[in-house]
Write a protein that holds these residues in place. Structure first.
Motif, PDB file in Angstrom:
ATOM      1  N   TYR A  77       0.809  -1.223   0.000  1.00 32.35           N
ATOM      2  CA  TYR A  77       0.000   0.000   0.000  1.00 32.35           C
ATOM      3  C   TYR A  77       0.841   1.271   0.000  1.00 32.35           C
ATOM      4  O   TYR A  77       0.422   2.317  -0.514  1.00 32.35           O
ATOM      5  N   GLN A  78       2.028   1.198   0.552  1.00 33.73           N
ATOM      6  CA  GLN A  78       2.878   2.382   0.610  1.00 33.73           C
ATOM      7  C   GLN A  78       3.351   2.822  -0.779  1.00 33.73           C
ATOM      8  O   GLN A  78       3.824   3.959  -0.960  1.00 33.73           O
TER       9      GLN A  78
ATOM     10  N   ILE B 121       1.310   3.033  -3.405  1.00 37.46           N
ATOM     11  CA  ILE B 121       0.182   3.557  -4.171  1.00 37.46           C
ATOM     12  C   ILE B 121       0.494   4.910  -4.807  1.00 37.46           C
ATOM     13  O   ILE B 121       0.296   5.094  -6.020  1.00 37.46           O
ATOM     14  N   PRO B 122       0.993   5.908  -4.037  1.00 36.57           N
ATOM     15  CA  PRO B 122       1.310   7.203  -4.668  1.00 36.57           C
ATOM     16  C   PRO B 122       2.349   7.071  -5.777  1.00 36.57           C
ATOM     17  O   PRO B 122       2.245   7.727  -6.819  1.00 36.57           O
ATOM     18  N   GLN B 123       3.327   6.201  -5.576  1.00 32.51           N
ATOM     19  CA  GLN B 123       4.396   6.019  -6.559  1.00 32.51           C
ATOM     20  C   GLN B 123       3.868   5.399  -7.854  1.00 32.51           C
ATOM     21  O   GLN B 123       4.210   5.850  -8.958  1.00 32.51           O
TER      22      GLN B 123
ATOM     23  N   VAL C 200       0.637   5.285  -8.969  1.00 31.83           N
ATOM     24  CA  VAL C 200      -0.288   6.213  -9.634  1.00 31.83           C
ATOM     25  C   VAL C 200       0.490   7.328 -10.336  1.00 31.83           C
ATOM     26  O   VAL C 200       0.199   7.700 -11.474  1.00 31.83           O
ATOM     27  N   GLY C 201       1.514   7.827  -9.654  1.00 31.48           N
ATOM     28  CA  GLY C 201       2.348   8.864 -10.253  1.00 31.48           C
ATOM     29  C   GLY C 201       3.074   8.374 -11.493  1.00 31.48           C
ATOM     30  O   GLY C 201       3.203   9.102 -12.485  1.00 31.48           O
TER      31      GLY C 201
ATOM     32  N   THR D 129       2.512  10.134 -15.032  1.00 32.27           N
ATOM     33  CA  THR D 129       3.689  10.783 -15.622  1.00 32.27           C
ATOM     34  C   THR D 129       4.048  10.153 -16.959  1.00 32.27           C
ATOM     35  O   THR D 129       4.297  10.837 -17.959  1.00 32.27           O
TER      36      THR D 129
END
Length: 462
Positions: free
Chosen positions: A223-224, A226-228, A230-231, A235
């Motif tokens: 889960y940690q 997720i931002p990476q 999606v980014g 990008t």
């Protein structure tokens, strides 16, 4: 193969994608963005109770979804990521939403111009080409195209995927797998449309839910990231020089091509199942079938993409297609992941064989040559056997070509019939806005010529 490759590249990379995107955008605006605003209604309508005549909206959804959710949902997505990079997933999502409007129109038309045959509703592009456009020959040509493409060629490819996977994983010979798969397919297809609907009704939801749960487990485990992730997708989607994959053009093209292959919106295949459902308004089944487009691309294909991206195997392996998905599964779940993926391949591909066969018999019914049905069943089973023991590159190339022609035929038809489709859909939206349960009658259309199963009171009972 060189000729087929050149022709397919021309059609799929330029002509077909441009036509599908432009026509999709046209109907998106024409229908007041119903392909996006009506998503909640899609779920509600799918489980509505009917009068028991014809198959249910949910069964029709499962037949078409089963045909779409094939090995392309496992291998096609991985191939898009391998060639175009993670950003191709974003364009796959965009394509699904735009092409959803094409699905709304083609399935609504299939309901308007459906016909009663041997106690069931039948319909699809061949029927609305004849009944709505008064072009019988065009309808026959399309029915032949879809019968050969789905009933024979696509089933051979799906069967080949199953037996190849079992051979590599368990050492089971392709001939042994061919015999087993042919018998299993024969039991279902000789049971008729109702048995096909019943089998699809159980297989499709079960395999989809389990696959999604595995994807959710892998995402939750990391889960940690997720931002990476999606980014990375966002990008890479707009990168002119992708770190993984090709240039912006390649990224967009791969996303669009694999999106079209996964959901079949605008191809003219799902209306064959959509027309068979009993409903009180054609647009309702258009909504249900469009949910199948979104389920395939936005849910199942996204699950595959997330399994690959969250596993971290991208860039550390040279595998492409199903090999990349397999690497991600085994990395996260070990031997269980390998066995689970094999089970998914079998269920996904088998449900596609069932759905593809259904499209074939619907279009044979259109030609009204009952003597064709018996040899069609025999040839369909023979193609399952043949595909199980042969290599598939040439078959895939021919299938792509036939599918491109299907889309060109179908897009032409729904653009010509845009008036009755628009009148029907806007009637539903206006009635819904008033708080009513929309009921369709032929009075909704300014020209009801060719309509057979609807009258001034609504759908004519079987």
């Amino acid at each position: 193969m060189n000729f087929l490759g050149t022709l397919n590249n021309l059609l799929w990379s330029y002509v077909l994608i441009a036509i599908l995107l432009l026509s999709g955008l046209y109907f998106t605006f024409k229908l007041r963005f119903a392909n996006v605003t009506q998503i909640k209604s899609m779920f509600k309508i799918m489980f509505e109770k009917t009068d028991g005549k014809g198959i249910s909206p949910f069964q029709a959804f499962c037949i078409s979804a089963g045909s779409k959710v094939g090995t392309g949902s496992l291998a096609g997505v991985a191939l898009a990521i391998s060639v175009g990079g993670p950003g191709s997933i974003f364009w796959m999502w965009v394509l699904a939403l735009i092409a959803g409007s094409l699905s709304l129109v083609e399935n609504t038309l299939a309901q308007i111009y459906k016909r009663k045959k041997d106690g069931i509703y039948v319909g699809g592009p061949a029927y609305y080409m004849e009944m709505g456009m008064n072009k019988k020959k065009l309808g026959i040509a399309f029915s032949i195209l879809i019968t050969v493409t789905y009933g024979f060629i696509f089933n051979a490819v799906q069967a080949n995927t199953i037996t190849e996977a079992f051979k590599e994983s368990f050492g089971i010979s392709q001939y042994t797998g061919a015999i087993f798969l042919t018998i299993l397919t024969g039991i279902v297809i000789y049971g008729g449309a109702n048995r096909i609907a019943k089998v699809s009704e159980y297989i499709v939801p079960a395999m989809g839910v389990i696959y999604l749960l595995v994807a959710l487990f892998i995402v939750t485990r990391h889960y940690q990231l997720i931002p990476q992730v999606v980014g990375l997708i966002m990008t890479n989607a707009f990168s002119s020089n992708a770190a993984i994959g090709g240039t912006l053009g390649v990224i967009v093209m791969e996303g669009v091509k694999r999106g079209l292959f996964s959901n079949e919106a605008g191809m003219g295949s799902t209306p064959n199942a959509g027309a068979s459902a009993s409903t009180n308004h054609p647009f309702k089944q258009g909504l249900v079938q469009t949910l199948g487009v979104y389920t395939t691309t936005l849910v199942i294909c996204s699950a595959t993409a997330f399994i690959i991206l969250f596993s971290g195997v991208l860039g550390s392996t040279t595998s492409k297609g199903i090999g990349l998905t397999h690497a991600a599964m085994t990395h996260e779940l070990g031997n269980f992941g390998s066995i689970f993926l094999l089970a998914c391949i079998f269920l996904f591909a088998y449900s596609s064989i069932i759905g593809n066969y259904y499209y074939g018999i619907i279009n044979i019914a259109y030609i009204e040559k009952d003597f064709i049905l018996k040899p069609f069943r025999i040839i369909a089973l023979a193609m399952v056997f043949w595909g199980s023991v042969k290599d598939a590159p040439t078959v895939w190339a021919i299938a792509d070509l036939f599918m491109a022609f299907m889309a060109l035929f179908n897009i032409y038809a729904i653009l010509k019939l845009r008036k009755p489709a628009t009148e029907c859909i806007l009637h539903y939206l206006d009635e819904q806005k008033k708080g009513k349960d929309p009921v369709f009658t032929i009075n909704v259309l300014s020209d009801s010529k060719g309509v057979e199963t609807w009258d001034h009171k609504g759908e004519i009972s079987l």
